[in-house]
Design a protein around this motif. Structure first.
Motif, mmCIF file in Angstrom:
data_model
loop_
_atom_site.group_PDB
_atom_site.id
_atom_site.type_symbol
_atom_site.label_atom_id
_atom_site.label_comp_id
_atom_site.label_asym_id
_atom_site.label_seq_id
_atom_site.Cartn_x
_atom_site.Cartn_y
_atom_site.Cartn_z
ATOM 1 N N ALA A 145 0.826 -1.208 0.000
ATOM 2 C CA ALA A 145 0.000 0.000 0.000
ATOM 3 C C ALA A 145 0.861 1.259 0.000
ATOM 4 O O ALA A 145 0.632 2.188 -0.796
ATOM 5 C CB ALA A 145 -0.927 -0.005 1.214
ATOM 6 N N ALA A 146 1.846 1.297 0.890
ATOM 7 C CA ALA A 146 2.690 2.486 1.010
ATOM 8 C C ALA A 146 3.460 2.745 -0.282
ATOM 9 O O ALA A 146 3.675 3.906 -0.674
ATOM 10 C CB ALA A 146 3.654 2.325 2.180
ATOM 11 N N THR A 147 3.869 1.683 -0.970
ATOM 12 C CA THR A 147 4.613 1.850 -2.216
ATOM 13 C C THR A 147 3.716 2.363 -3.331
ATOM 14 O O THR A 147 4.092 3.265 -4.094
ATOM 15 C CB THR A 147 5.263 0.513 -2.635
ATOM 16 N N PHE A 148 2.501 1.813 -3.457
ATOM 17 C CA PHE A 148 1.536 2.318 -4.437
ATOM 18 C C PHE A 148 1.293 3.819 -4.207
ATOM 19 O O PHE A 148 1.273 4.617 -5.154
ATOM 20 C CB PHE A 148 0.214 1.556 -4.314
ATOM 21 N N ILE A 149 1.091 4.205 -2.951
ATOM 22 C CA ILE A 149 0.791 5.596 -2.626
ATOM 23 C C ILE A 149 1.971 6.499 -2.955
ATOM 24 O O ILE A 149 1.808 7.577 -3.554
ATOM 25 C CB ILE A 149 0.391 5.716 -1.144
ATOM 26 N N LYS A 150 3.168 6.067 -2.601
ATOM 27 C CA LYS A 150 4.366 6.873 -2.881
ATOM 28 C C LYS A 150 4.547 7.077 -4.378
ATOM 29 O O LYS A 150 4.771 8.206 -4.857
ATOM 30 C CB LYS A 150 5.600 6.189 -2.294
ATOM 31 N N LEU A 151 4.467 5.995 -5.143
ATOM 32 C CA LEU A 151 4.681 6.092 -6.587
ATOM 33 C C LEU A 151 3.605 6.958 -7.245
ATOM 34 O O LEU A 151 3.891 7.732 -8.163
ATOM 35 C CB LEU A 151 4.685 4.695 -7.200
ATOM 36 N N LYS A 152 2.376 6.840 -6.779
ATOM 37 C CA LYS A 152 1.286 7.633 -7.353
ATOM 38 C C LYS A 152 1.509 9.117 -7.092
ATOM 39 O O LYS A 152 1.338 9.955 -7.992
ATOM 40 C CB LYS A 152 -0.048 7.184 -6.753
ATOM 41 N N LYS A 153 1.873 9.442 -5.878
ATOM 42 C CA LYS A 153 2.106 10.847 -5.536
ATOM 43 C C LYS A 153 3.280 11.426 -6.323
ATOM 44 O O LYS A 153 3.300 12.630 -6.617
ATOM 45 C CB LYS A 153 2.355 10.983 -4.029
ATOM 46 N N GLU A 154 4.255 10.583 -6.647
ATOM 47 C CA GLU A 154 5.415 11.047 -7.403
ATOM 48 C C GLU A 154 5.144 11.128 -8.906
ATOM 49 O O GLU A 154 5.995 11.580 -9.664
ATOM 50 C CB GLU A 154 6.606 10.126 -7.147
ATOM 51 N N GLY A 155 3.966 10.660 -9.331
ATOM 52 C CA GLY A 155 3.621 10.730 -10.742
ATOM 53 C C GLY A 155 4.160 9.592 -11.584
ATOM 54 O O GLY A 155 4.176 9.672 -12.820
ATOM 55 N N TYR A 156 4.597 8.516 -10.943
ATOM 56 C CA TYR A 156 5.129 7.378 -11.688
ATOM 57 C C TYR A 156 4.020 6.701 -12.492
ATOM 58 O O TYR A 156 2.909 6.471 -11.978
ATOM 59 C CB TYR A 156 5.747 6.366 -10.720
ATOM 60 N N VAL A 157 4.323 6.379 -13.757
ATOM 61 C CA VAL A 157 3.366 5.672 -14.606
ATOM 62 C C VAL A 157 4.012 4.373 -15.078
ATOM 63 O O VAL A 157 4.974 4.402 -15.868
ATOM 64 C CB VAL A 157 2.948 6.518 -15.826
ATOM 65 N N PRO A 158 3.540 3.223 -14.619
ATOM 66 C CA PRO A 158 4.113 1.941 -15.043
ATOM 67 C C PRO A 158 3.780 1.659 -16.504
ATOM 68 O O PRO A 158 2.845 2.239 -17.066
ATOM 69 C CB PRO A 158 3.444 0.930 -14.111
ATOM 70 N N ASP A 159 4.560 0.762 -17.116
ATOM 71 C CA ASP A 159 4.304 0.455 -18.520
ATOM 72 C C ASP A 159 3.134 -0.513 -18.692
ATOM 73 O O ASP A 159 2.656 -0.732 -19.801
ATOM 74 C CB ASP A 159 5.570 -0.082 -19.200
ATOM 75 N N ARG A 160 2.676 -1.100 -17.619
ATOM 76 C CA ARG A 160 1.497 -1.974 -17.606
ATOM 77 C C ARG A 160 0.810 -1.813 -16.258
ATOM 78 O O ARG A 160 1.386 -1.224 -15.337
ATOM 79 C CB ARG A 160 1.906 -3.431 -17.818
ATOM 80 N N ASP A 161 -0.374 -2.343 -16.115
ATOM 81 C CA ASP A 161 -1.086 -2.230 -14.845
ATOM 82 C C ASP A 161 -0.365 -3.000 -13.733
ATOM 83 O O ASP A 161 0.177 -4.098 -13.971
ATOM 84 C CB ASP A 161 -2.505 -2.799 -14.962
ATOM 85 N N LEU A 162 -0.368 -2.422 -12.549
ATOM 86 C CA LEU A 162 0.049 -3.118 -11.335
ATOM 87 C C LEU A 162 -1.206 -3.294 -10.487
ATOM 88 O O LEU A 162 -2.024 -2.380 -10.385
ATOM 89 C CB LEU A 162 1.100 -2.317 -10.571
ATOM 90 N N VAL A 163 -1.345 -4.466 -9.876
ATOM 91 C CA VAL A 163 -2.589 -4.769 -9.167
ATOM 92 C C VAL A 163 -2.293 -5.355 -7.791
ATOM 93 O O VAL A 163 -1.578 -6.361 -7.680
ATOM 94 C CB VAL A 163 -3.457 -5.774 -9.959
ATOM 95 N N ILE A 164 -2.819 -4.714 -6.746
ATOM 96 C CA ILE A 164 -2.725 -5.283 -5.398
ATOM 97 C C ILE A 164 -3.964 -6.141 -5.151
ATOM 98 O O ILE A 164 -5.092 -5.720 -5.393
ATOM 99 C CB ILE A 164 -2.642 -4.200 -4.310
#
Length: 469
Positions: A145-164
């Protein structure tokens, strides 16, 4: 008294200053993760508090939405009154299958009277986080959860979907897990799953990192009920057809029987790694069996070791008994619970048939307590090994990576049953001599291991989604 009060005040100030200093040393990401960890541990998601799971998933949903996740990318589940959650991190190419990350939010029941500390309060003491679920599996759940939140706030866009994938009853019936696995195409659309509830690293007593192991297989869990019934009667007139004796005879045959040894690619790796820490006859037996599973001399030597026996054979053991209805009456019924841990790829029906043949008594009725799922080991993919090596390198350096097969069970086996590759790649490292005591009293993990696991998850997620050049 004045001196005592002054001393206590100074001591309290010192403790407060120390705690403040420790908090000041944390990064913003670590502070946020600790806050979620506290909230998660202190939400008592055991079977004693069925409502707590929905409280927790609701709180997590709010955190994800505050970070910028759209509501349509968050699915709250209610499966027969059991909660779960799926969070999708949209990637650039929505046509590609995504990558899954899994954790369970439920915990084993903990009674306050049994614990030194309150099990549902996150306590930091002597370099450990203590509380129910700190190790199993809320550290993993929070790391994701904390990693998803950090990456989202930083504007990171993965090349494919990531799913928890958050499941809600891994410690009991895995109802939510089975629901998600059965509906994986609709709910997930992923290629594979990294499971935070298994795998991890090891260190020596001084904290030197030694190795990392990926969980790539699990033994199948099956519980059988063996039941004998008859008309009973008065205890003053015993007969030969005593239900208890008949059941005991059957259980003796179960105890005496050994299932044939088996080897798969994962257990072969485990045995070769184990041989490095053995000497003499046991070392040779490990190497001989790993090279030739038909070597019965080596297999018999390994069967005398509890750990190696569990790696090389299906095992069935009696765990519970219930019989009789009065001290002065012949028993009208006798029932035993037999728990089997079945090697990957073996059909549970075959194990049940073997036990029936071994017992050889139609008067002993065998029934399954629940329908088990079974699957073979996940293939040891080079891209998975490479991802794990990259994930741990920053905190722990280059370490040898092996694979393991769990004698216990996780959510992973339910997905493997549908052909979905699952890899236990938890971010925690255990130090030799430490006991996390998951499921037991005063469960704990090292504080530094928790914070380092955050780096593990961020690097792993970026590696599998085009974030590493």
């Amino acid at each position: 008294m004045k001196f005592l009060k002054t001393t206590l005040a100074v001591s309290s100030f010192a403790l407060f200053a120390s705690a403040t200093l420790q908090a000041a040393d944390l990064s913003a990401h670590e502070k946020m993760a600790r806050e979620i960890y506290k909230e998660t541990v202190e939400t008592p998601t055991s079977t004693d508090h069925p409502e707590a799971m929905f409280t927790l998933t609701g709180n997590l949903k709010n955190r994800f939405m505050e970070a910028g996740f759209a509501e349509e990318d968050i699915t709250l589940l209610n499966v027969d009154g059991l909660g779960g959650m799926i969070v999708r991190y949209p990637g650039k190419d929505r046509s590609k299958q995504g990558i899954g990350f899994m954790a369970h939010l439920d915990v084993v029941t903990a009674k306050r009277k049994d614990w030194v500390l309150d099990p549902f309060v996150l306590t930091e003491k002597d370099g450990f986080f203590m509380g129910r679920g700190t190790a199993d599996n809320k550290a993993g759940a929070v790391g994701l959860a904390a990693t998803f939140i950090k990456l989202k706030k930083e504007g990171y866009v993965p090349d494919r979907d990531l799913v928890i994938i958050y499941t809600g009853d891994e410690e009991t019936g895995m109802v939510t897990t089975k629901h998600i696995a059965a509906n994986r195409d609709k709910l997930l659309n992923i290629e594979l799953i990294y499971n935070s509830d298994a795998g991890g690293g090891s260190m020596d007593e001084d904290g030197k990192p030694l190795a990392y192991s990926i969980q790539a297989a699990e033994k199948t869990y099956m519980t059988l009920l063996l039941t004998v019934t008859n008309s009973g009667g008065h205890s003053s007139q015993p007969r030969d057809d005593n239900a208890i004796y008949q059941l005991i005879d059957a259980l003796q045959k179960v105890e005496d029987y050994s299932f044939p040894p088996r080897l798969n690619p994962v257990s072969k790796i485990m045995l070769n790694v184990a041989a490095e820490n053995e000497t003499g006859e046991m070392k040779q037996a490990l190497l001989d069996f790993a090279n030739d599973p038909s070597d019965m001399v080596a297999a018999d030597i390994l069967s005398n070791n509890v750990r190696y026996n569990s790696i090389t054979r299906t095992t069935c053991v009696t765990t519970m008994l219930e019989a009789g209805h009065a001290e002065n009456a012949l028993p009208q019924s006798a029932q035993a619970t037999v728990n089997c841990r079945i090697m990957p790829g073996v059909d549970p029906a075959d194990v049940e048939h073997v036990l029936a043949s071994v017992i050889g008594d139609d008067g002993v009725v065998i029934t399954r307590k629940a329908e088990p799922s079974f699957a073979d080991a996940s293939p040891l993919r080079e891209d998975v090994i490479a991802a794990v090596k990259y994930a741990m390198a920053e905190e722990y350096g280059e370490l040898p990576v092996s694979a393991n097969m769990s004698a216990g069970g996780t959510d992973g086996k339910e997905f493997r049953a549908y052909g979905m590759p699952v890899y236990g790649t938890g971010g925690l490292f255990g130090r030799k001599g430490d006991r996390a005591n998951a499921h037991g009293l005063n469960e704990k993990i090292r504080v530094d291991s928790f914070y380092k696991s955050l780096t593990h998850w961020e690097r792993l997620m970026k590696f599998v989604s085009g974030g590493v050049q």
